[in-house]
Design a protein around this motif. Structure first.
Motif, PDB file in Angstrom:
ATOM      1  N   ALA A 216       0.822  -1.204   0.000  1.00  0.00           N
ATOM      2  CA  ALA A 216       0.000   0.000   0.000  1.00  0.00           C
ATOM      3  C   ALA A 216       0.858   1.256   0.000  1.00  0.00           C
ATOM      4  CB  ALA A 216      -0.933  -0.007   1.219  1.00  0.00           C
ATOM      5  N   ARG A 217       1.968   1.234   0.766  1.00  0.00           N
ATOM      6  CA  ARG A 217       2.857   2.399   0.784  1.00  0.00           C
ATOM      7  C   ARG A 217       3.508   2.616  -0.584  1.00  0.00           C
ATOM      8  NH1 ARG A 217       4.013   0.376   6.043  1.00  0.00           N
ATOM      9  NH2 ARG A 217       5.727  -0.860   5.210  1.00  0.00           N
ATOM     10  N   GLU A 218       3.921   1.530  -1.236  1.00  0.00           N
ATOM     11  CA  GLU A 218       4.514   1.658  -2.566  1.00  0.00           C
ATOM     12  C   GLU A 218       3.496   2.178  -3.566  1.00  0.00           C
ATOM     13  OE1 GLU A 218       6.130  -2.092  -3.581  1.00  0.00           O
ATOM     14  OE2 GLU A 218       7.708  -2.049  -2.038  1.00  0.00           O
ATOM     15  N   ALA A 219       2.255   1.709  -3.458  1.00  0.00           N
ATOM     16  CA  ALA A 219       1.214   2.179  -4.367  1.00  0.00           C
ATOM     17  C   ALA A 219       0.925   3.656  -4.155  1.00  0.00           C
ATOM     18  CB  ALA A 219      -0.058   1.353  -4.176  1.00  0.00           C
ATOM     19  N   ASP A 220       0.997   4.118  -2.890  1.00  0.00           N
ATOM     20  CA  ASP A 220       0.791   5.537  -2.598  1.00  0.00           C
ATOM     21  C   ASP A 220       1.813   6.406  -3.320  1.00  0.00           C
ATOM     22  OD1 ASP A 220      -1.420   5.257  -1.063  1.00  0.00           O
ATOM     23  OD2 ASP A 220      -0.385   5.328   0.851  1.00  0.00           O
ATOM     24  N   ALA A 221       3.107   6.032  -3.161  1.00  0.00           N
ATOM     25  CA  ALA A 221       4.165   6.827  -3.773  1.00  0.00           C
ATOM     26  C   ALA A 221       4.100   6.766  -5.292  1.00  0.00           C
ATOM     27  CB  ALA A 221       5.526   6.338  -3.277  1.00  0.00           C
ATOM     28  N   ALA A 222       3.827   5.577  -5.831  1.00  0.00           N
ATOM     29  CA  ALA A 222       3.774   5.428  -7.286  1.00  0.00           C
ATOM     30  C   ALA A 222       2.626   6.216  -7.880  1.00  0.00           C
ATOM     31  CB  ALA A 222       3.659   3.948  -7.647  1.00  0.00           C
ATOM     32  N   SER A 223       1.500   6.283  -7.174  1.00  0.00           N
ATOM     33  CA  SER A 223       0.342   6.994  -7.709  1.00  0.00           C
ATOM     34  C   SER A 223       0.610   8.487  -7.826  1.00  0.00           C
ATOM     35  CB  SER A 223      -0.882   6.744  -6.819  1.00  0.00           C
ATOM     36  OG  SER A 223      -0.667   7.273  -5.522  1.00  0.00           O
ATOM     37  N   VAL A 224       1.493   9.032  -6.950  1.00  0.00           N
ATOM     38  CA  VAL A 224       1.849  10.445  -7.044  1.00  0.00           C
ATOM     39  C   VAL A 224       2.863  10.670  -8.151  1.00  0.00           C
ATOM     40  CG1 VAL A 224       2.961  12.345  -5.828  1.00  0.00           C
ATOM     41  CG2 VAL A 224       1.300  10.911  -4.639  1.00  0.00           C
ATOM     42  N   ASP A 225       3.914   9.855  -8.188  1.00  0.00           N
ATOM     43  CA  ASP A 225       4.987  10.050  -9.165  1.00  0.00           C
ATOM     44  C   ASP A 225       4.539   9.814 -10.601  1.00  0.00           C
ATOM     45  OD1 ASP A 225       6.489  10.556  -7.006  1.00  0.00           O
ATOM     46  OD2 ASP A 225       7.817   8.837  -7.178  1.00  0.00           O
ATOM     47  N   GLN A 226       3.683   8.817 -10.800  1.00  0.00           N
ATOM     48  CA  GLN A 226       3.348   8.406 -12.154  1.00  0.00           C
ATOM     49  C   GLN A 226       2.097   9.089 -12.696  1.00  0.00           C
ATOM     50  OE1 GLN A 226       3.070   4.134 -12.072  1.00  0.00           O
ATOM     51  NE2 GLN A 226       5.143   3.868 -11.280  1.00  0.00           N
ATOM     52  N   GLY A 227       1.361   9.796 -11.865  1.00  0.00           N
ATOM     53  CA  GLY A 227       0.108  10.380 -12.331  1.00  0.00           C
ATOM     54  C   GLY A 227       0.199  11.844 -12.685  1.00  0.00           C
ATOM     55  N   LEU A 228       1.430  12.378 -12.866  1.00  0.00           N
ATOM     56  CA  LEU A 228       1.592  13.807 -13.119  1.00  0.00           C
ATOM     57  C   LEU A 228       2.289  14.050 -14.453  1.00  0.00           C
ATOM     58  CD1 LEU A 228       2.798  14.908  -9.567  1.00  0.00           C
ATOM     59  CD2 LEU A 228       0.499  15.116 -10.506  1.00  0.00           C
ATOM     60  N   ASN A 229       1.924  15.167 -15.083  1.00  0.00           N
ATOM     61  CA  ASN A 229       2.558  15.605 -16.318  1.00  0.00           C
ATOM     62  C   ASN A 229       3.673  16.580 -15.967  1.00  0.00           C
ATOM     63  OD1 ASN A 229       3.275  16.441 -18.846  1.00  0.00           O
ATOM     64  ND2 ASN A 229       1.338  17.476 -19.304  1.00  0.00           N
TER      65      ASN A 229
END
Length: 332
Positions: A216-229
């Motif tokens: 869950a912690r990895e998914a949190d960080a990935a969702s921020v890093d990968q969801g931005l332009n």
């Protein structure tokens, strides 16, 4: 003469290129209010709660004598073995029954009691996915021991079946699997018997919950890093004030939300609360949440502070500037 003119020209050029730094903005500390963090609905996190594991086993804990120490009592080998075995023996309990199945908490080295009866089969069910290696019984003449399996694939489950020939018999049983070893004490009676027994595995449950939390912690960080332009990000924020270990690494926005990246080694319990001041000079409520190592603020702001402690209070100020520096890659 020429050299003097060159030096004078260089100094004039440096003076023309140097601009005074922007004055540090001042804010009225009395109008800052704490923002309200809101939990992210997904991914789900589970709080790990340590379960009690009987180590040493029930009956093996000895009271501590607060008086003068006494020499250890010398026991004969037979007596020492008997006391150790009886202390490690776990009997069935009413609270341990789930329907007709007695569920024991698994502990390495414990002895588990199984009561059987002539003409009745008692089922010993192992953990799903656990492979049976060998079964050894002390008395294979008056006890019938066999094995079978139920389910298939990942849900396949091995079963060991025991049945005594007569009442009043006792023996022991050792079951070896690819995961652990089970030791059982078998006793036959002419009356009641245990239809089935199995185990629950507290250590496996804790390991599974810890793995879910890490994912869950990895998914949190990935969702921020990968969801931005990256082309739309504004890194024009200035960080000033104190420099504690939780000083933000960077601050940026995407035109809709502000992202405050904290150091990776910052623990959740050490994260300071966020205070925001609106453009009108008055305190305004703002929602934010923690996702991995980021604070995600649901609106833009001109100034904010991270505060921790009371006296003295540690403050880190975040101020939005007019410039829009070139975006940098994450982790750079």
């Amino acid at each position: 003469m020429i050299r003097s003119l060159l030096i004078t020209s260089s100094l004039a050029a440096l003076a023309a290129c140097t601009t005074p730094p922007d004055p540090e903005p001042t804010f009225d500390d009395s109008v800052f209010v704490a923002a309200v963090p809101q939990e992210e609905p997904k991914p789900e996190r589970v709080e790990i709660v340590e379960t009690a594991i009987p180590l040493p086993l029930p009956g093996q804990m000895k009271p501590i004598d607060a008086k003068a120490e006494k020499p250890a009592k010398t026991l004969s080998p037979d007596k020492a073995i008997e006391e150790g075995r009886s202390g490690a023996l776990i009997e069935p309990s009413l609270d341990g029954f789930v329907n007709a199945v007695q569920v024991y908490p698994y502990t390495e080295g414990a002895l588990y009691r199984l009561y059987a009866s002539p003409g009745q089969v008692s089922d010993i069910a192992l953990q799903p996915g656990e492979s049976l290696v060998s079964v050894s019984a002390g008395d294979t003449v008056r006890w019938v021991v066999g094995d079978t399996a139920s389910g298939s694939g990942a849900t396949a489950r091995a079963h060991v079946l025991v049945k005594p020939v007569n009442a009043g018999l006792r023996t022991n049983l050792m079951i070896a699997t690819d995961r652990r070893t089970y030791h059982l004490e078998l006793e036959s009676t002419s009356g009641s018997y245990m239809a089935a027994l199995s185990w629950r595995y507290p250590q496996d449950e804790l390991a599974g919950i810890a793995a879910r939390n890490a994912a869950a912690r990895e998914a949190d960080a990935a969702s921020v890093d990968q969801g931005l332009n990256l082309d739309a990000l504004n890194f024009g924020y200035r960080i000033s004030g104190d420099k504690p270990v939780w000083t933000p690494v960077r601050v940026f926005d995407d035109g809709r939300q502000v992202f405050i990246q904290m150091p990776e080694d910052t623990q959740s319990s050490d994260l300071p609360p966020l205070f925001v001041l609106g453009t009108s000079g008055k305190a305004e409520l703002v929602n934010y949440r923690v996702r991995g190592s980021y604070y995600v603020v649901d609106r833009l702001f001109e100034a904010a502070e991270l505060r921790l402690g009371t006296s003295p209070q540690t403050k880190v100020r975040i101020t939005k500037g007019a410039a829009k520096p070139k975006p940098r890659l994450f982790g750079g």
